[in-house]
Design a protein around this motif. Structure first.
Motif, PDB file in Angstrom:
ATOM      1  N   ASP A 110      13.985  16.347  27.409  1.00 48.66           N
ATOM      2  CA  ASP A 110      13.670  17.603  28.093  1.00 48.66           C
ATOM      3  C   ASP A 110      14.985  18.332  28.397  1.00 48.66           C
ATOM      4  OD1 ASP A 110      13.004  19.587  29.901  1.00 48.66           O
ATOM      5  OD2 ASP A 110      11.854  18.286  31.222  1.00 48.66           O
ATOM      6  N   GLU A 111      15.252  19.431  27.696  1.00 46.21           N
ATOM      7  CA  GLU A 111      16.481  20.198  27.917  1.00 46.21           C
ATOM      8  C   GLU A 111      16.102  21.659  28.183  1.00 46.21           C
ATOM      9  OE1 GLU A 111      19.546  21.861  28.779  1.00 46.21           O
ATOM     10  OE2 GLU A 111      19.931  19.749  28.346  1.00 46.21           O
ATOM     11  N   PHE A 139      12.221  29.277  29.869  1.00 45.66           N
ATOM     12  CA  PHE A 139      10.835  29.025  30.224  1.00 45.66           C
ATOM     13  C   PHE A 139      10.677  27.741  31.015  1.00 45.66           C
ATOM     14  CE2 PHE A 139      10.742  31.838  26.675  1.00 45.66           C
ATOM     15  CZ  PHE A 139       9.675  32.678  26.926  1.00 45.66           C
ATOM     16  N   GLU A 140       9.595  27.708  31.792  1.00 47.60           N
ATOM     17  CA  GLU A 140       9.178  26.480  32.451  1.00 47.60           C
ATOM     18  C   GLU A 140       8.709  25.511  31.361  1.00 47.60           C
ATOM     19  OE1 GLU A 140       9.713  25.970  35.549  1.00 47.60           O
ATOM     20  OE2 GLU A 140      10.065  28.003  36.257  1.00 47.60           O
ATOM     21  N   SER A 144       5.411  25.807  28.616  1.00 47.73           N
ATOM     22  CA  SER A 144       4.637  27.011  28.953  1.00 47.73           C
ATOM     23  C   SER A 144       5.304  28.278  28.432  1.00 47.73           C
ATOM     24  CB  SER A 144       4.486  27.119  30.470  1.00 47.73           C
ATOM     25  OG  SER A 144       5.699  27.568  31.058  1.00 47.73           O
ATOM     26  N   ASN A 145       4.583  29.385  28.636  1.00 46.51           N
ATOM     27  CA  ASN A 145       5.112  30.719  28.348  1.00 46.51           C
ATOM     28  C   ASN A 145       5.566  31.414  29.624  1.00 46.51           C
ATOM     29  OD1 ASN A 145       4.534  30.416  25.670  1.00 46.51           O
ATOM     30  ND2 ASN A 145       2.619  31.554  25.744  1.00 46.51           N
ATOM     31  N   THR A 146       5.745  30.669  30.710  1.00 43.85           N
ATOM     32  CA  THR A 146       6.138  31.230  31.997  1.00 43.85           C
ATOM     33  C   THR A 146       7.661  31.238  32.122  1.00 43.85           C
ATOM     34  OG1 THR A 146       4.117  30.348  32.979  1.00 43.85           O
ATOM     35  CG2 THR A 146       5.882  31.017  34.493  1.00 43.85           C
ATOM     36  N   LEU A 147       8.212  32.432  32.332  1.00 40.10           N
ATOM     37  CA  LEU A 147       9.663  32.556  32.507  1.00 40.10           C
ATOM     38  C   LEU A 147      10.095  31.937  33.828  1.00 40.10           C
ATOM     39  CD1 LEU A 147      10.248  36.245  31.343  1.00 40.10           C
ATOM     40  CD2 LEU A 147      10.934  34.170  30.137  1.00 40.10           C
ATOM     41  N   THR A 148      11.304  31.384  33.830  1.00 44.82           N
ATOM     42  CA  THR A 148      11.886  30.912  35.086  1.00 44.82           C
ATOM     43  C   THR A 148      12.163  32.138  35.969  1.00 44.82           C
ATOM     44  OG1 THR A 148      14.154  31.066  34.284  1.00 44.82           O
ATOM     45  CG2 THR A 148      13.005  28.959  33.925  1.00 44.82           C
ATOM     46  N   THR A 199      12.137  25.974  21.371  1.00 47.72           N
ATOM     47  CA  THR A 199      11.642  24.924  22.263  1.00 47.72           C
ATOM     48  C   THR A 199      12.692  23.824  22.371  1.00 47.72           C
ATOM     49  OG1 THR A 199      10.651  23.588  20.508  1.00 47.72           O
ATOM     50  CG2 THR A 199       9.259  25.296  21.488  1.00 47.72           C
ATOM     51  N   ASP A 200      12.444  22.901  23.304  1.00 41.84           N
ATOM     52  CA  ASP A 200      13.240  21.679  23.332  1.00 41.84           C
ATOM     53  C   ASP A 200      12.577  20.691  22.363  1.00 41.84           C
ATOM     54  OD1 ASP A 200      11.024  20.629  24.680  1.00 41.84           O
ATOM     55  OD2 ASP A 200      11.998  20.707  26.641  1.00 41.84           O
ATOM     56  N   ARG A 201      12.964  19.429  22.387  1.00 40.49           N
ATOM     57  CA  ARG A 201      12.446  18.459  21.418  1.00 40.49           C
ATOM     58  C   ARG A 201      11.325  17.592  21.975  1.00 40.49           C
ATOM     59  NH1 ARG A 201      16.377  15.408  17.894  1.00 40.49           N
ATOM     60  NH2 ARG A 201      14.483  15.346  16.657  1.00 40.49           N
TER      61      ARG A 201
END
Length: 195
Positions: free
Chosen positions: A183-184, A94-95, A98-102, A130-132
């Motif tokens: 951000d990972e 995901f971006e 968000s819930n937007t797929l890459t 999610t990431d942290r």
């Protein structure tokens, strides 16, 4: 050795001209990895460690031999055709936030949807992560929302809702361990397991 690998052997009892025969053939692994099967009885052990390695027992005597894919098809085609499809997994990313797929994951979604359409019996588990970056509580909600967004896309594309299960794991099962607030992109994912 993992138990799944041991299940790659195909065993069948056959009646041949009035005498009972048992045959075990080690099938190739779907992922190409090495596998093996050890057969034990009161007479000892037989090791099958190559694709199509086989053992046959008639009466009290056992013998090793090399089978072929043609032999497997000849004797076991009906059993192989009746087997369910092997489980498979997909990772969709995901971006940030968000819930937007890459774009790459949008293409993977299309491929996954094609595989789903080819399965006769279907169980789909969608696990959001999610990431942290952000609070644990916010990440729990975001991971659940991501899983539900993919579930909704699957339902909209014709997958029966009763074959889908969703779970949100937040930042608990990181694919890439990081410190808090890092951000990972590989941790912002949904795992889809098809069975």
């Amino acid at each position: 050795m993992n138990k799944t690998k041991l299940l790659l052997g195909l065993a069948a009892a056959m009646s041949l001209a009035g005498c009972v025969s048992e045959r075990v053939i080690l099938l190739p692994s779907a992922d190409g990895q090495a596998s093996a099967l050890v057969l034990r009885d009161e007479r000892g052990e037989l090791l099958l460690n190559q694709p199509y390695a086989a053992a046959q027992r008639r009466g009290g005597a056992s013998s090793l031999y090399q089978a072929s894919s043609e032999e497997v098809q000849e004797h076991f085609a009906a059993a192989l055709a009746a087997m369910p499809a092997r489980p498979s997994s997909y990772l969709l990313y995901f971006e940030p936030g968000s819930n937007t797929l890459t774009p790459v994951s949008q293409a993977a979604f299309v491929k996954m949807r094609q595989e789903i359409s080819e399965r006769t019996a279907l169980e789909v588990r969608v696990i959001g992560h999610t990431d942290r970056v952000g609070s644990r509580l916010a990440n729990d909600a975001l991971s659940k929302n991501r899983a539900e967004a993919i579930r909704d896309q699957l339902i909209a594309s014709g997958v029966p809702a009763d074959s889908l299960e969703t779970v949100g794991r937040g930042e608990r099962d990181l694919l890439v361990p990081t410190e808090d607030e890092v951000d990972e992109p590989r941790n912002r994912r949904v795992e889809i397991n098809l069975r």
